[in-house]
Motif scaffolding. Structure first.
Motif, PDB file in Angstrom:
ATOM      1  N   LEU A   1       9.616  -4.294 -45.590  1.00  0.00           N
ATOM      2  CA  LEU A   1       9.461  -4.158 -44.138  1.00  0.00           C
ATOM      3  C   LEU A   1      10.457  -3.158 -43.562  1.00  0.00           C
ATOM      4  CD1 LEU A   1       8.942  -7.929 -43.185  1.00  0.00           C
ATOM      5  CD2 LEU A   1       7.213  -6.138 -43.253  1.00  0.00           C
ATOM      6  N   LEU A   2      11.702  -3.206 -44.057  1.00  0.00           N
ATOM      7  CA  LEU A   2      12.713  -2.255 -43.590  1.00  0.00           C
ATOM      8  C   LEU A   2      12.359  -0.833 -44.000  1.00  0.00           C
ATOM      9  CD1 LEU A   2      15.536  -1.747 -42.318  1.00  0.00           C
ATOM     10  CD2 LEU A   2      16.495  -2.063 -44.610  1.00  0.00           C
ATOM     11  N   ALA A   3      11.974  -0.660 -45.271  1.00  0.00           N
ATOM     12  CA  ALA A   3      11.647   0.677 -45.784  1.00  0.00           C
ATOM     13  C   ALA A   3      10.441   1.270 -45.065  1.00  0.00           C
ATOM     14  CB  ALA A   3      11.386   0.617 -47.292  1.00  0.00           C
ATOM     15  N   SER A   4       9.493   0.421 -44.670  1.00  0.00           N
ATOM     16  CA  SER A   4       8.304   0.926 -43.974  1.00  0.00           C
ATOM     17  C   SER A   4       8.662   1.507 -42.604  1.00  0.00           C
ATOM     18  CB  SER A   4       7.279  -0.209 -43.798  1.00  0.00           C
ATOM     19  OG  SER A   4       7.768  -1.225 -42.936  1.00  0.00           O
ATOM     20  N   ILE A   5       9.790   1.066 -42.034  1.00  0.00           N
ATOM     21  CA  ILE A   5      10.264   1.616 -40.761  1.00  0.00           C
ATOM     22  C   ILE A   5      11.108   2.867 -40.992  1.00  0.00           C
ATOM     23  CG2 ILE A   5      11.761   1.167 -38.766  1.00  0.00           C
ATOM     24  CD1 ILE A   5      10.886  -1.783 -38.967  1.00  0.00           C
ATOM     25  N   ILE A   6      12.028   2.793 -41.947  1.00  0.00           N
ATOM     26  CA  ILE A   6      12.957   3.900 -42.191  1.00  0.00           C
ATOM     27  C   ILE A   6      12.231   5.114 -42.768  1.00  0.00           C
ATOM     28  CG2 ILE A   6      15.052   4.615 -43.420  1.00  0.00           C
ATOM     29  CD1 ILE A   6      15.479   2.551 -41.188  1.00  0.00           C
ATOM     30  N   GLU A   7      11.160   4.896 -43.554  1.00  0.00           N
ATOM     31  CA  GLU A   7      10.477   6.034 -44.180  1.00  0.00           C
ATOM     32  C   GLU A   7       9.823   6.963 -43.142  1.00  0.00           C
ATOM     33  OE1 GLU A   7       7.190   5.194 -46.688  1.00  0.00           O
ATOM     34  OE2 GLU A   7       6.096   3.977 -45.209  1.00  0.00           O
TER      35      GLU A   7
ATOM     36  N   ASN B   1      13.055  -8.907 -37.816  1.00  0.00           N
ATOM     37  CA  ASN B   1      12.225  -9.020 -36.607  1.00  0.00           C
ATOM     38  C   ASN B   1      12.823  -8.202 -35.461  1.00  0.00           C
ATOM     39  OD1 ASN B   1      10.271 -10.675 -37.700  1.00  0.00           O
ATOM     40  ND2 ASN B   1      11.315 -12.574 -37.134  1.00  0.00           N
ATOM     41  N   GLU B   2      14.149  -8.243 -35.333  1.00  0.00           N
ATOM     42  CA  GLU B   2      14.823  -7.440 -34.304  1.00  0.00           C
ATOM     43  C   GLU B   2      14.621  -5.950 -34.556  1.00  0.00           C
ATOM     44  OE1 GLU B   2      16.700  -8.071 -31.443  1.00  0.00           O
ATOM     45  OE2 GLU B   2      15.680  -9.993 -31.642  1.00  0.00           O
ATOM     46  N   ILE B   3      14.699  -5.551 -35.806  1.00  0.00           N
ATOM     47  CA  ILE B   3      14.489  -4.145 -36.155  1.00  0.00           C
ATOM     48  C   ILE B   3      13.064  -3.726 -35.814  1.00  0.00           C
ATOM     49  CG2 ILE B   3      14.321  -2.517 -38.099  1.00  0.00           C
ATOM     50  CD1 ILE B   3      16.701  -4.006 -39.366  1.00  0.00           C
TER      51      ILE B   3
ATOM     52  N   LYS C   1      22.636  -3.438 -36.505  1.00  0.00           N
ATOM     53  CA  LYS C   1      21.535  -4.145 -37.168  1.00  0.00           C
ATOM     54  C   LYS C   1      21.615  -3.971 -38.693  1.00  0.00           C
ATOM     55  CE  LYS C   1      18.349  -4.117 -33.246  1.00  0.00           C
ATOM     56  NZ  LYS C   1      19.464  -4.502 -32.386  1.00  0.00           N
ATOM     57  N   TRP C   2      22.037  -2.797 -39.113  1.00  0.00           N
ATOM     58  CA  TRP C   2      22.166  -2.537 -40.545  1.00  0.00           C
ATOM     59  C   TRP C   2      23.287  -3.400 -41.156  1.00  0.00           C
ATOM     60  CZ3 TRP C   2      20.097  -1.484 -44.812  1.00  0.00           C
ATOM     61  CH2 TRP C   2      20.782  -0.933 -45.903  1.00  0.00           C
TER      62      TRP C   2
ATOM     63  N   ALA D   1      11.002   1.658 -32.108  1.00  0.00           N
ATOM     64  CA  ALA D   1      11.054   2.948 -31.401  1.00  0.00           C
ATOM     65  C   ALA D   1      12.442   3.579 -31.511  1.00  0.00           C
ATOM     66  CB  ALA D   1      10.674   2.762 -29.935  1.00  0.00           C
ATOM     67  N   LEU D   2      13.477   2.733 -31.501  1.00  0.00           N
ATOM     68  CA  LEU D   2      14.844   3.233 -31.655  1.00  0.00           C
ATOM     69  C   LEU D   2      15.029   3.884 -33.015  1.00  0.00           C
ATOM     70  CD1 LEU D   2      17.865   3.422 -30.848  1.00  0.00           C
ATOM     71  CD2 LEU D   2      18.136   1.100 -31.743  1.00  0.00           C
TER      72      LEU D   2
END
Length: 511
Positions: free
Chosen positions: A107-113, A27-29, A54-55, A34-35
């Protein structure tokens, strides 16, 4: 048996806490998305540390859940007992942990991709945080791992049956067990939907699996070739064009923090390096020079001069600078890694140039301190600017002069090559050319010695002449030499044939 029950109940409670913490981290990620999407080239050190923090939290939760899952998957505590309810709890731990890991991985991969260049930073080994090499890759590969997909499907049907069975039997669950079961039951369909809605992740995983495993095979060979040809010079000259007299003039012109660049003709490594300029370093000077140049700079409130400060805070740097009295030094990245060497190691060449960052003395000193932090790091034969465990030559320039909250820095344009962001020594001169004589120029000219094949010496040239060198064809000298020394064009054709084969073999090896 009572001890086993207590242990299983404790780990159900622990699993639930880890899942809640993992959900909070994700949730924090998401709140700071934007970061994670920000331009890597303009990302400050503080932003990188925030992402890393966070990682580290994410991996900590993942490792905890994975340990519980592996324990109950491989060593099912009550495999041969008739206590069906404790078996139910064991499988619940596997089921809930797998769902939490898969859901949050998507959820993480959808941000990092959306910012793929971050992957290399997340895949970097960090033993101090219990983060393994290629950690992000292995976590996201599980999203499409067939064995886990089958396990989830099988466990879903098992729980559908067992929950109904216990309801008919009138069994009353404790609160923690019910909460974990509710989480797993609710999020099973969420995981299916998430994977379905992010099909690109599935596709990218398959591509990454092939690409990264091929690279694991190729990289040792690539590194071996790179080490083997480092320093190999196929010219017949023993002396370089920059003479000892030139170096004496150079020494008088340089100041601590200057960015130095060089090129040697007929160096075998030039084949794999982009552009005319092939190596870079940062000028340090000597202890006396550092004390004199930075005499007015306060050092964290202490009254020490720079040399005394180095002796306390950077003893390895201090010892290196004490090896030769009044010797002038540079910090550079060569085959052994990040090292401090005498100035002659970069100045005794065919082409040499120096640029001075238009920064305050305080910011230059801070940049030098950043460079000193990397002393002893290995050479990065993968040329990945997002990793910090190893560096290549111009990466040291980039990271030392990166802007941060406590210092101004330089802005470099990183160029994407082979899926990585890179800064080559040639790009530094290109930046100087683009900003030449403008108000926004971040470098000022110091000197340029241009090697002359005809006169067999280096000639001092102007800033304007330096600014055009990044456009030079690095093969022009080799071709001219072959044509001048040959009666027929056949050797030229043969040279092009050999060169073409080498370029195929070495493609992507250096940059």
């Amino acid at each position: 048996m009572g001890g086993v029950h207590r242990k299983v109940n404790e780990e159900i409670s622990q699993s639930l806490e880890l899942i809640k913490e993992l959900e909070n981290v994700v949730n924090e990620i998401q709140k700071n998305e934007a970061l994670f999407h920000s331009d890597i080239q303009n990302m400050s050190l503080e932003s990188k540390l925030c992402i890393l923090d966070k990682w580290v939290n994410y991996v900590g939760c993942y490792n905890g859940l994975n340990e519980i899952r592996k324990k109950y998957k491989n060593e099912l505590i009550l495999k041969h007992t008739e206590d069906s309810h404790t078996k139910f709890k064991n499988i619940l731990l596997i089921y809930a942990s797998t769902i939490a890991i898969r859901k949050n991985s998507v959820l993480l991969a959808s941000i990092i991709e959306k910012n793929k260049y971050l992957e290399s930073m997340l895949n970097e080994s960090r033993p101090e945080y219990n983060i393994n090499k290629k950690q992000y890759y292995h976590i996201t590969q599980e999203i499409t791992e067939i064995s886990y997909m089958i396990s989830l499907f099988r466990n879903k049907h098992y729980f559908d049956f067992m929950v109904n069975y216990y309801e008919v039997s009138g069994y009353v669950r404790d609160e923690i067990e019910r909460e974990l079961l509710d989480y797993a039951s609710y999020n099973y369909l969420n995981v299916i939907k998430l994977v379905r809605n992010h099909r690109s992740i599935v596709f990218n995983n398959m591509i990454d699996f092939f690409g990264k495993n091929v690279f694991d095979f190729w990289f040792p060979f690539q590194k071996w070739v790179a080490i083997s040809i480092t320093g190999v010079d196929y010219s017949s000259r023993k002396e370089k064009y920059v003479s000892n007299e030139d170096i004496n003039i150079i020494k008088a012109e340089l100041l601590p923090g200057d960015v130095l660049l060089k090129r040697n003709n007929y160096q075998l490594t030039n084949i794999g390096l982009p552009g005319f300029w092939t190596h870079s370093a940062i000028y340090i000077g000597c202890l006396e020079e550092l004390d004199e140049y930075f005499v007015d700079i306060p050092l964290d409130g202490c009254c020490l001069c720079v040399s005394e400060y180095l002796k306390v805070s950077y003893p390895k740097v201090y010892d290196s600078l004490c090896e030769i009295n009044n010797g002038q030094y540079i910090i550079e990245v060569i085959a052994p890694g990040v090292v401090i060497n005498p100035l002659d190691s970069i100045a005794k060449v065919d082409y040499f140039s120096a640029l001075r960052p238009k920064l305050s003395k305080e910011d230059k000193l801070k940049a030098l301190f950043v460079a000193f932090e990397y002393l002893g790091k290995a050479y990065d034969y993968n040329f990945d600017i997002m990793t910090d465990n190893s560096l290549f030559c111009s990466e040291l320039i980039y990271k030392s002069y990166l802007c941060s909250s406590n210092k101004k820095g330089l802005t470099f344009i990183l160029e994407p090559k082979a899926g990585r962001l890179l800064l080559s020594p040639n790009s530094i001169i290109k930046k100087f050319d683009v900003e030449f004589n403008s108000e926004n120029a971040e470098f000022e000219f110091v000197l340029f010695y241009d090697g002359s094949e005809r006169e067999r010496k280096a000639i001092s040239k102007s800033a304007k002449e330096l600014s055009a060198t990044w456009k030079l064809n690095k093969w022009r000298i080799v071709k001219r030499r072959i044509i001048l020394n040959t009666q027929t064009r056949y050797p030229v054709v043969k040279f092009h044939s050999v060169l073409s084969k080498l370029r195929i073999i070495l493609y992507g090896m250096f940059y």
